[in-house]
Design an enzyme around this catalytic site. Structure first.
Site, PDB file in Angstrom:
ATOM      1  N   ASP A   1       0.874  -1.173   0.000  1.00  0.00           N
ATOM      2  CA  ASP A   1       0.000   0.000   0.000  1.00  0.00           C
ATOM      3  C   ASP A   1       0.914   1.227   0.000  1.00  0.00           C
ATOM      4  OD1 ASP A   1       0.920   0.193   2.598  1.00  0.00           O
ATOM      5  OD2 ASP A   1      -1.058   0.202   3.545  1.00  0.00           O
ATOM      6  N   HIS A   2       0.328   2.402   0.218  1.00  0.00           N
ATOM      7  CA  HIS A   2       1.118   3.644   0.194  1.00  0.00           C
ATOM      8  C   HIS A   2       2.228   3.634   1.241  1.00  0.00           C
ATOM      9  CE1 HIS A   2      -2.349   3.947   2.835  1.00  0.00           C
ATOM     10  NE2 HIS A   2      -1.638   4.761   3.589  1.00  0.00           N
TER      11      HIS A   2
ATOM     12  N   CYS B   1       3.013  -3.369   4.038  1.00  0.00           N
ATOM     13  CA  CYS B   1       2.184  -2.226   4.419  1.00  0.00           C
ATOM     14  C   CYS B   1       2.919  -1.534   5.567  1.00  0.00           C
ATOM     15  CB  CYS B   1       0.745  -2.637   4.760  1.00  0.00           C
ATOM     16  SG  CYS B   1       0.564  -3.777   6.143  1.00  0.00           S
TER      17      CYS B   1
ATOM     18  N   THR C   1       2.604  -1.973   8.886  1.00  0.00           N
ATOM     19  CA  THR C   1       2.976  -2.931   9.933  1.00  0.00           C
ATOM     20  C   THR C   1       3.166  -4.355   9.417  1.00  0.00           C
ATOM     21  OG1 THR C   1       0.650  -3.394  10.317  1.00  0.00           O
ATOM     22  CG2 THR C   1       1.655  -1.665  11.689  1.00  0.00           C
ATOM     23  N   GLY C   2       2.590  -4.652   8.277  1.00  0.00           N
ATOM     24  CA  GLY C   2       2.543  -6.028   7.770  1.00  0.00           C
ATOM     25  C   GLY C   2       1.301  -6.763   8.259  1.00  0.00           C
TER      26      GLY C   2
ATOM     27  N   HIS D   1       8.220 -24.766   8.524  1.00  0.00           N
ATOM     28  CA  HIS D   1       7.083 -25.372   9.226  1.00  0.00           C
ATOM     29  C   HIS D   1       5.734 -25.080   8.571  1.00  0.00           C
ATOM     30  CE1 HIS D   1       9.187 -25.954  13.407  1.00  0.00           C
ATOM     31  NE2 HIS D   1       9.900 -26.430  12.398  1.00  0.00           N
TER      32      HIS D   1
ATOM     33  N   ARG E   1       5.240 -34.053   9.461  1.00  0.00           N
ATOM     34  CA  ARG E   1       4.154 -33.663  10.376  1.00  0.00           C
ATOM     35  C   ARG E   1       3.612 -32.273  10.045  1.00  0.00           C
ATOM     36  NH1 ARG E   1       8.918 -32.548  12.829  1.00  0.00           N
ATOM     37  NH2 ARG E   1       9.079 -30.725  14.197  1.00  0.00           N
ATOM     38  N   HIS E   2       4.451 -31.436   9.440  1.00  0.00           N
ATOM     39  CA  HIS E   2       4.005 -30.076   9.095  1.00  0.00           C
ATOM     40  C   HIS E   2       3.007 -30.106   7.936  1.00  0.00           C
ATOM     41  CE1 HIS E   2       6.848 -28.599  11.944  1.00  0.00           C
ATOM     42  NE2 HIS E   2       7.858 -29.196  11.315  1.00  0.00           N
TER      43      HIS E   2
HETATM   44  C1  RB5 Z   1      -1.871   2.583   6.593  1.00  0.00           C
HETATM   45  O1  RB5 Z   1      -1.792   3.766   7.310  1.00  0.00           O
HETATM   46  C2  RB5 Z   1      -1.704   1.403   7.534  1.00  0.00           C
HETATM   47  O2  RB5 Z   1      -2.838   1.240   8.302  1.00  0.00           O
HETATM   48  C3  RB5 Z   1      -1.397   0.151   6.753  1.00  0.00           C
HETATM   49  O3  RB5 Z   1      -0.248   0.350   5.993  1.00  0.00           O
HETATM   50  C4  RB5 Z   1      -1.116  -1.116   7.542  1.00  0.00           C
HETATM   51  O4  RB5 Z   1      -0.135  -0.906   8.502  1.00  0.00           O
HETATM   52  C5  RB5 Z   1      -2.277  -1.840   8.047  1.00  0.00           C
HETATM   53  O5  RB5 Z   1      -2.166  -2.917   8.638  1.00  0.00           O
END
Ligand code: RB5
Length: 143
Positions: A8-9, A65, A67-68, A98, A132-133
């Site tokens: 994303d941005h 993004c 945070t991921g 795994h 097992r995985h």
């Molecule tokens: C965008 O501001 C932010 O919410 C997005 O990039 C992401 O971290 C969401 O999980």
């Protein structure tokens, strides 16, 4: 190896730098956007990358993004995708060994591009241990 990338941005600049580094290392890149820093919705790109991976146009997917977290939640809604939120090299390795993660998700506000590149390297070089995985992954995919 063919990798589909999406962001994303918040992840756009990191995606661009990561793509350059991966191309330099010989990876084939399928860039699914976004293509600038205008505000967008991360599920659109998680779904686009998930589709490319499930349809086997790519061997794996990388999503970035802020945070991921959002990317991992969204990508895991795509049937056949096992997306892992990766914040360490140990996560990168174990997500393949795994969980046979076919997508990894990272946070541009959490990691440097150099760390992300390292996570991608570890993830792509690691091997699924099956056994097992495999049995456990089969249970995830049971409807
Ligand atoms: C965008 O501001 C932010 O919410 C997005 O990039 C992401 O971290 C969401 O999980």
């Amino acid at each position: 190896m063919r990798i589909a990338l999406g962001s994303d941005h918040a992840g756009f600049e990191a995606k661009e730098l990561l793509i350059k580094a991966l191309i330099k290392d010989g990876f084939t890149i399928l860039d699914q956007g976004c293509f600038n820093t205008d505000s967008v919705d991360y599920p659109d790109f998680a779904k686009a990358v998930g589709k490319v991976v499930v349809e086997k146009h790519a061997d794996g997917g990388v999503l970035i993004c802020g945070t991921g977290i959002g990317m991992s939640i969204a990508a895991n809604k795509v049937d056949g995708i096992r997306a892992a939120l990766v914040t360490s090299t140990e996560h990168a390795r174990l997500s393949k060994e795994h969980n046979n993660a076919n997508v990894i998700c990272m946070g541009a506000r959490m990691q440097t591009v150099s760390e992300m590149k390292n996570f991608v390297d570890v993830w792509t070089k690691s091997k699924f241990e099956a056994g097992r995985h495999q049995q456990r992954i089969n249970k995830i995919e049971l409807k």
